[in-house]
Design an enzyme around this catalytic site. Structure first.
Site, PDB file in Angstrom:
ATOM      1  N   HIS A  86      19.651  95.764 117.371  1.00  0.00           N
ATOM      2  CA  HIS A  86      18.996  94.851 118.458  1.00  0.00           C
ATOM      3  C   HIS A  86      19.359  95.420 120.093  1.00  0.00           C
ATOM      4  O   HIS A  86      19.772  94.596 120.757  1.00  0.00           O
ATOM      5  CB  HIS A  86      19.493  93.523 118.152  1.00  0.00           C
ATOM      6  CG  HIS A  86      19.016  92.881 116.954  1.00  0.00           C
ATOM      7  ND1 HIS A  86      19.730  91.568 116.401  1.00  0.00           N
ATOM      8  CD2 HIS A  86      18.146  93.031 116.116  1.00  0.00           C
ATOM      9  CE1 HIS A  86      19.165  91.317 115.354  1.00  0.00           C
ATOM     10  NE2 HIS A  86      17.983  92.243 115.292  1.00  0.00           N
ATOM     11  N   HIS A  90      17.546  87.366 116.825  1.00  0.00           N
ATOM     12  CA  HIS A  90      16.925  88.735 116.547  1.00  0.00           C
ATOM     13  C   HIS A  90      15.949  89.037 117.676  1.00  0.00           C
ATOM     14  O   HIS A  90      15.693  88.122 118.450  1.00  0.00           O
ATOM     15  CB  HIS A  90      16.088  88.973 115.311  1.00  0.00           C
ATOM     16  CG  HIS A  90      17.108  88.619 114.180  1.00  0.00           C
ATOM     17  ND1 HIS A  90      17.287  89.534 113.179  1.00  0.00           N
ATOM     18  CD2 HIS A  90      18.010  87.774 113.721  1.00  0.00           C
ATOM     19  CE1 HIS A  90      18.194  89.087 112.308  1.00  0.00           C
ATOM     20  NE2 HIS A  90      18.754  88.137 112.635  1.00  0.00           N
TER      21      HIS A  90
HETATM   22  C1  LIG Z   1      15.945  98.338 110.866  1.00  0.00           C
HETATM   23  C2  LIG Z   1      15.649  97.431 111.646  1.00  0.00           C
HETATM   24  C3  LIG Z   1      15.705  95.855 111.409  1.00  0.00           C
HETATM   25  C4  LIG Z   1      15.429  95.037 112.373  1.00  0.00           C
HETATM   26  N1  LIG Z   1      14.999  93.804 111.866  1.00  0.00           N
HETATM   27  C5  LIG Z   1      14.671  92.667 112.819  1.00  0.00           C
HETATM   28  C6  LIG Z   1      14.333  91.521 112.236  1.00  0.00           C
HETATM   29  O1  LIG Z   1      14.455  91.322 111.220  1.00  0.00           O
HETATM   30  N2  LIG Z   1      13.771  90.467 113.307  1.00  0.00           N
HETATM   31  C7  LIG Z   1      13.590  91.093 114.612  1.00  0.00           C
HETATM   32  O2  LIG Z   1      13.366  90.198 115.374  1.00  0.00           O
HETATM   33  N3  LIG Z   1      14.001  92.143 114.898  1.00  0.00           N
HETATM   34  C8  LIG Z   1      14.596  93.103 114.065  1.00  0.00           C
HETATM   35  N4  LIG Z   1      14.767  94.379 114.725  1.00  0.00           N
HETATM   36  C9  LIG Z   1      14.642  94.546 116.112  1.00  0.00           C
HETATM   37  C10 LIG Z   1      12.996  94.720 116.626  1.00  0.00           C
HETATM   38  O3  LIG Z   1      12.347  95.173 115.568  1.00  0.00           O
HETATM   39  C11 LIG Z   1      12.972  95.437 117.828  1.00  0.00           C
HETATM   40  O4  LIG Z   1      13.776  95.011 118.801  1.00  0.00           O
HETATM   41  C12 LIG Z   1      11.436  95.634 118.261  1.00  0.00           C
HETATM   42  O5  LIG Z   1      10.856  95.979 117.655  1.00  0.00           O
HETATM   43  C13 LIG Z   1      11.583  96.389 119.662  1.00  0.00           C
HETATM   44  O6  LIG Z   1      10.458  96.340 120.393  1.00  0.00           O
HETATM   45  P1  LIG Z   1      10.080  97.257 121.511  1.00  0.00           P
HETATM   46  O7  LIG Z   1       8.485  96.869 121.996  1.00  0.00           O
HETATM   47  O8  LIG Z   1      10.948  97.201 122.505  1.00  0.00           O
HETATM   48  O9  LIG Z   1      10.016  98.909 121.136  1.00  0.00           O
HETATM   49  P2  LIG Z   1       9.275  99.360 119.762  1.00  0.00           P
HETATM   50  O10 LIG Z   1       8.676  98.517 118.765  1.00  0.00           O
HETATM   51  O11 LIG Z   1      10.296 100.515 119.166  1.00  0.00           O
HETATM   52  O12 LIG Z   1       8.117 100.342 120.338  1.00  0.00           O
HETATM   53  C14 LIG Z   1       8.227 101.287 121.179  1.00  0.00           C
HETATM   54  C15 LIG Z   1       6.940 102.274 120.762  1.00  0.00           C
HETATM   55  O13 LIG Z   1       7.004 103.325 121.899  1.00  0.00           O
HETATM   56  C16 LIG Z   1       6.587 104.445 121.101  1.00  0.00           C
HETATM   57  N5  LIG Z   1       7.203 105.575 122.159  1.00  0.00           N
HETATM   58  C17 LIG Z   1       8.276 105.769 122.569  1.00  0.00           C
HETATM   59  N6  LIG Z   1       8.427 106.740 123.473  1.00  0.00           N
HETATM   60  C18 LIG Z   1       7.209 107.422 123.429  1.00  0.00           C
HETATM   61  C19 LIG Z   1       6.477 108.260 124.253  1.00  0.00           C
HETATM   62  N7  LIG Z   1       7.456 109.087 125.163  1.00  0.00           N
HETATM   63  N8  LIG Z   1       5.304 108.479 124.128  1.00  0.00           N
HETATM   64  C20 LIG Z   1       4.462 107.669 123.212  1.00  0.00           C
HETATM   65  N9  LIG Z   1       4.961 106.582 122.531  1.00  0.00           N
HETATM   66  C21 LIG Z   1       6.328 106.461 122.762  1.00  0.00           C
HETATM   67  C22 LIG Z   1       7.288 104.351 119.953  1.00  0.00           C
HETATM   68  O14 LIG Z   1       6.992 105.458 119.008  1.00  0.00           O
HETATM   69  C23 LIG Z   1       7.149 103.213 119.454  1.00  0.00           C
HETATM   70  O15 LIG Z   1       6.108 102.904 118.785  1.00  0.00           O
HETATM   71  C24 LIG Z   1      15.116  95.315 113.902  1.00  0.00           C
HETATM   72  C25 LIG Z   1      15.292  96.636 114.338  1.00  0.00           C
HETATM   73  C26 LIG Z   1      15.371  97.557 113.186  1.00  0.00           C
HETATM   74  C27 LIG Z   1      15.642  99.075 113.726  1.00  0.00           C
END
Ligand SMILES: Cc1cc2nc3c(=O)[nH]c(=O)nc-3n(C[C@H](O)[C@H](O)[C@H](O)COP(=O)(O)OP(=O)(O)OC[C@H]3O[C@@H](n4cnc5c(N)ncnc54)[C@H](O)[C@@H]3O)c2cc1C
Ligand SMILES: *[C@@H]1O[C@H](CO)[C@@H](O)[C@H](O)[C@H]1NC(C)=O
Ligand SMILES: *[C@@H]1O[C@H](CO)[C@@H](O)[C@H](O)[C@H]1NC(C)=O
Ligand SMILES: *[C@@H]1O[C@H](CO)[C@@H](O)[C@H](O)[C@H]1NC(C)=O
Ligand SMILES: *[C@@H]1O[C@H](CO)[C@@H](O)[C@H](O)[C@H]1NC(C)=O
Ligand SMILES: *[C@@H]1O[C@H](CO)[C@@H](O)[C@H](O)[C@H]1NC(C)=O
Ligand SMILES: *[C@@H]1O[C@H](CO)[C@@H](O)[C@H](O)[C@H]1NC(C)=O
Length: 619
Positions: free
Chosen positions: A556, A599
């Site tokens: 997280h 989470h």
């Molecule tokens: C194993 C695991 C279990 C988890 N379980 C839970 C849970 O049960 N409940 C919960 O609430 N949270 C959970 N989390 C946390 C939650 O999923 C994340 O905090 C959340 O998905 C983050 O979202 P985000 O939009 O910040 O980033 P992300 O969802 O990671 O999105 C970033 C996106 O940007 C893309 N990207 C990155 N760099 C580039 C680039 N240079 N060019 C183009 N595209 C790019 C990536 O490919 C990705 O698709 C978990 C995380 C993990 C790893």
């Protein structure tokens, strides 16, 4: 053979009728992909995106009103909301691909998706004070790659956080982020289904008509019932922790739809792909945000060996996540000036907070117990039938974890504010990811994963409100290099984070001595670590030693583009705008300014929905 099987799968989406052929196809798909995941080796950089020509000028990709970088948890929702305005042209650029059907099988997350190219495959830099239980003393840092982002890998646990989190958040100079301001955004997206009738639900705090499904996994396991009972015996309430009060325990609420994964791409973006003002570019790595002075004007990206340049008429929205968003800002000249100069990157804006304040929850592994009751064991075929008919059973769960509790330890002063989570898990699962990608040293796993398939369980203690801070920094100026991530957990000077973990361990040990657990003959099966043989087993000193081996971060990470008013200490303001730069916002978990009692995924959806409303108001 596999291709014919895969083409079968789209026909099988509908819950209800199925044939023997359907079950065969699923069984084959799961077995084949599972075997493949066992041999998967992770990339060490983004070289697969490399341009065929190092010298060709970028190809013009035209102009959009908004370019969203990253179609992950936050980006997919952001693009969905922005493209509601039909005269705005919106482009989403995503490094990964659209998920295959297999990814939507909920239980694939830790068993298959994590060990595939839906995961960037990051590991931390070598740690000295934590993560010593992993090969190379490097902790795994799974991050999703593909439309849906990390919601393609995660456990889909749906927790919004404690109202005090948001009071703190807005109190840090961020008007508009108090609890009363954000609650409507959680409700806006939710589509709640009360599937476990044992679970209390605070109905006023839920919505039943948004795009994002929320369910409770069924059937509810016997061990989990014991966990809830023991909580009651210790005086904790069984209540809806997404309701008025958060402290207490309950069966989990998760983002599945009839047992299928509801990642952000599936729940939000796919249903609006027909919009002709919305374009999605998968398999496209953004390498740089372009500026004219201090105004963002577009981005460069690589797709299929070709470099492109796209212009923006209004704004660039950076939603690449807690690791990649600060990396991309720094590659583009926005970050700590000294660090940028080390890599000969021209400074557009000196923002010292970029990549700093990396903060994560902790997870204590190895609190494993035996009992004398058995969960029913099922064959894969039976599980498939259960999944196809009712959307339930082992395939419909990310891991057999179905219950959670939030607690306030003696270290948290504010009444009603939780600083510790316990999540309960049957140990019958996830061991593959834990041995393969997670790479536990066998000296540790042999002492901490002593389990019988259906009679054991473990309780994860998760310290919240952690104080240790890490960093994301550049390895080089090359956008194809992975960044250097130092989570630096258990490093805070006053030892608060270990003390909190110790409170968590004590609570787990107390809970498992309640009558409910005694009735099933519960015994701790954690064996003393050989690495800690010079201190007495189960003393505070023992856990202080063991912590370095058995405590991992909890997936997280937040705060690398921290929200706040001060450009020296923060990266974005309360409207998600990057300090000192025009037409550039960050919207993802990196802006969350504190270690929350939650989470993180649902919070990302809230940030996207709220951010989109602010953008609509501004333009
Ligand atoms: C194993 C695991 C279990 C988890 N379980 C839970 C849970 O049960 N409940 C919960 O609430 N949270 C959970 N989390 C946390 C939650 O999923 C994340 O905090 C959340 O998905 C983050 O979202 P985000 O939009 O910040 O980033 P992300 O969802 O990671 O999105 C970033 C996106 O940007 C893309 N990207 C990155 N760099 C580039 C680039 N240079 N060019 C183009 N595209 C790019 C990536 O490919 C990705 O698709 C978990 C995380 C993990 C790893
Ligand atoms: C760990 O220790 C080594 C050797 O002293 C040092 O080079 C490295 O920078 C340290 N790592 C961290 C993350 O502090
Ligand atoms: C429930 O969701 C729908 C669809 O997003 C929305 O129109 C409605 O306002 C929401 N209800 C509440 C109480 O937020
Ligand atoms: C697992 O089961 C076997 C056989 O019933 C038993 O001997 C063993 O002690 C059990 N191990 C644990 C950790 O419960
Ligand atoms: C538990 O694990 C065993 C061994 O891996 C497996 O045969 C059984 O089907 C699993 N049970 C459930 C309920 O998943
Ligand atoms: C656990 O129980 C002991 C003994 O009753 C008590 O002193 C301690 O405060 C409890 N700790 C927690 C975290 O519940
Ligand atoms: C489990 O252990 C408890 C406590 O020793 C005992 O009372 C109970 O009968 C046992 N149950 C089974 C199914 O063996």
């Amino acid at each position: 053979m596999l291709t014919t099987l895969v083409t079968w799968i789209p026909l099988l989406q509908i819950v209800a009728a199925y044939t023997t052929c359907d079950v065969d196809a699923y069984e084959n798909l799961i077995r084949t992909r599972y075997e493949k995941s066992q041999d998967y080796t992770f990339p060490v950089d983004s070289g697969s995106h490399r341009a065929l020509s190092a010298t060709a000028a970028p190809t013009d990709f035209g102009e959009y009103d908004f370019v969203v970088i990253g179609g992950g948890s936050t980006g997919a929702v952001m693009a969905t909301r922005l493209s509601e305005v039909r005269d705005w042209k919106v482009l989403v650029i995503e490094a990964g691909r659209w998920p295959e059907k297999l990814v939507s099988i909920t239980s694939a997350s830790y068993k298959i998706n994590i060990m595939s190219d839906y995961n960037w495959g990051y590991y931390s830099v070598q740690q000295n004070n934590s993560c010593l239980g992993f090969v190379g003393n490097r902790c795994p840092l799974p991050r999703g790659k593909g439309l849906g982002g990390t919601s393609l890998l995660n456990a889909m646990i749906y927790v919004r956080g404690n109202k005090h989190d948001y009071q703190k958040w807005c109190g840090m100079g961020n008007p508009g982020w108090c609890y009363k301001d954000v609650l409507p955004y959680f409700l806006k997206s939710e589509n709640f289904h009360h599937t476990n009738k044992l679970a209390p639900v605070d109905v006023k705090y839920h919505n039943y008509s948004g795009p994002l499904w929320v369910e409770q996994p069924m059937p509810f396991h016997e061990h989990h019932k014991v966990f809830l009972k023991a909580n009651e015996q210790m005086g904790y309430k069984i209540r809806d922790i997404n309701g008025k009060e958060q402290i207490g325990a309950m069966p989990f609420q998760v983002n599945t739809k009839k047992g299928r994964r509801q990642d952000s791409g599936t729940a939000f973006l796919k249903p609006v792909l027909y919009r002709d003002n919305l374009k999605v570019m998968p398999n496209s790595l953004v390498t740089k945000i372009l500026f004219d002075g201090k105004t963002a004007t577009g981005v460069k990206f690589l797709n299929n060996g070709i470099e492109y340049k796209v212009g923006v008429r209004k704004e660039v929205i950076l939603s690449a996540g807690t690791i990649n968003s600060p990396q991309l800002l720094m590659l583009s000249g926005v970050g700590p000036a000294e660090h940028l100069k080390e890599h000969n990157i021209e400074v557009v804006a000196d923002l010292p907070a970029v990549g700093q304040s990396y903060s994560d929850h902790l997870q204590v592994h190895g609190l494993v117990f035996s009992s004398n009751i058995s969960e029913p064991t099922t064959t894969l075929r039976t599980s498939i039938e259960q999944y196809l008919t009712r959307g339930q059973g082992p395939l419909a769960e990310a891991a057999p974890t179905q219950a959670v509790g939030y607690y306030r330890t003696r270290l948290e002063k504010t009444p009603g504010y939780s600083d510790l989570e316990l999540s309960f898990q049957d140990t019958n699962d996830t061991t593959d990811a834990l041995t393969h990608y997670y790479n536990w040293k066998s000296s540790i796993s042999s002492r901490t994963s002593i389990v019988n398939a259906s009679t054991s369980f473990q309780i994860f203690a998760t310290p919240l409100h952690t104080k240790s801070l890490g960093t994301v920094r550049l390895k080089s100026a090359d956008p194809l290099d992975f960044p250097l991530v130092d989570p630096n957990i258990l490093s805070d000077k006053d030892g608060h984070d270990f003390d909190l973990a110790y409170e968590g361990i004590q609570l787990v040990l107390n809970l498992t001595q309640q009558e409910a657990f005694k009735k099933i003959d519960t015994k701790l099966t954690h064996q003393p670590l050989l690495e800690c043989s010079d201190v007495k087993f189960l003393t505070k000193d023992y856990w202080r030693c063991a912590a370095k081996y058995i405590i991992n971060h909890n997936n997280h990470p937040v705060s690398t583009c921290k929200m706040g008013p001060n450009a020296k200490k923060n990266v974005v303001d309360h409207k998600l705008k990057v300090h000192g730069i025009a037409n550039l916002r960050v919207a993802d978990a990196s802006v969350i300014p504190l270690s929350m009692s939650a989470h993180i995924n649902a919070i990302c959806y809230m940030i996207a929905d709220k951010g989109a409303d602010m953008i609509k108001a501004d333009w």
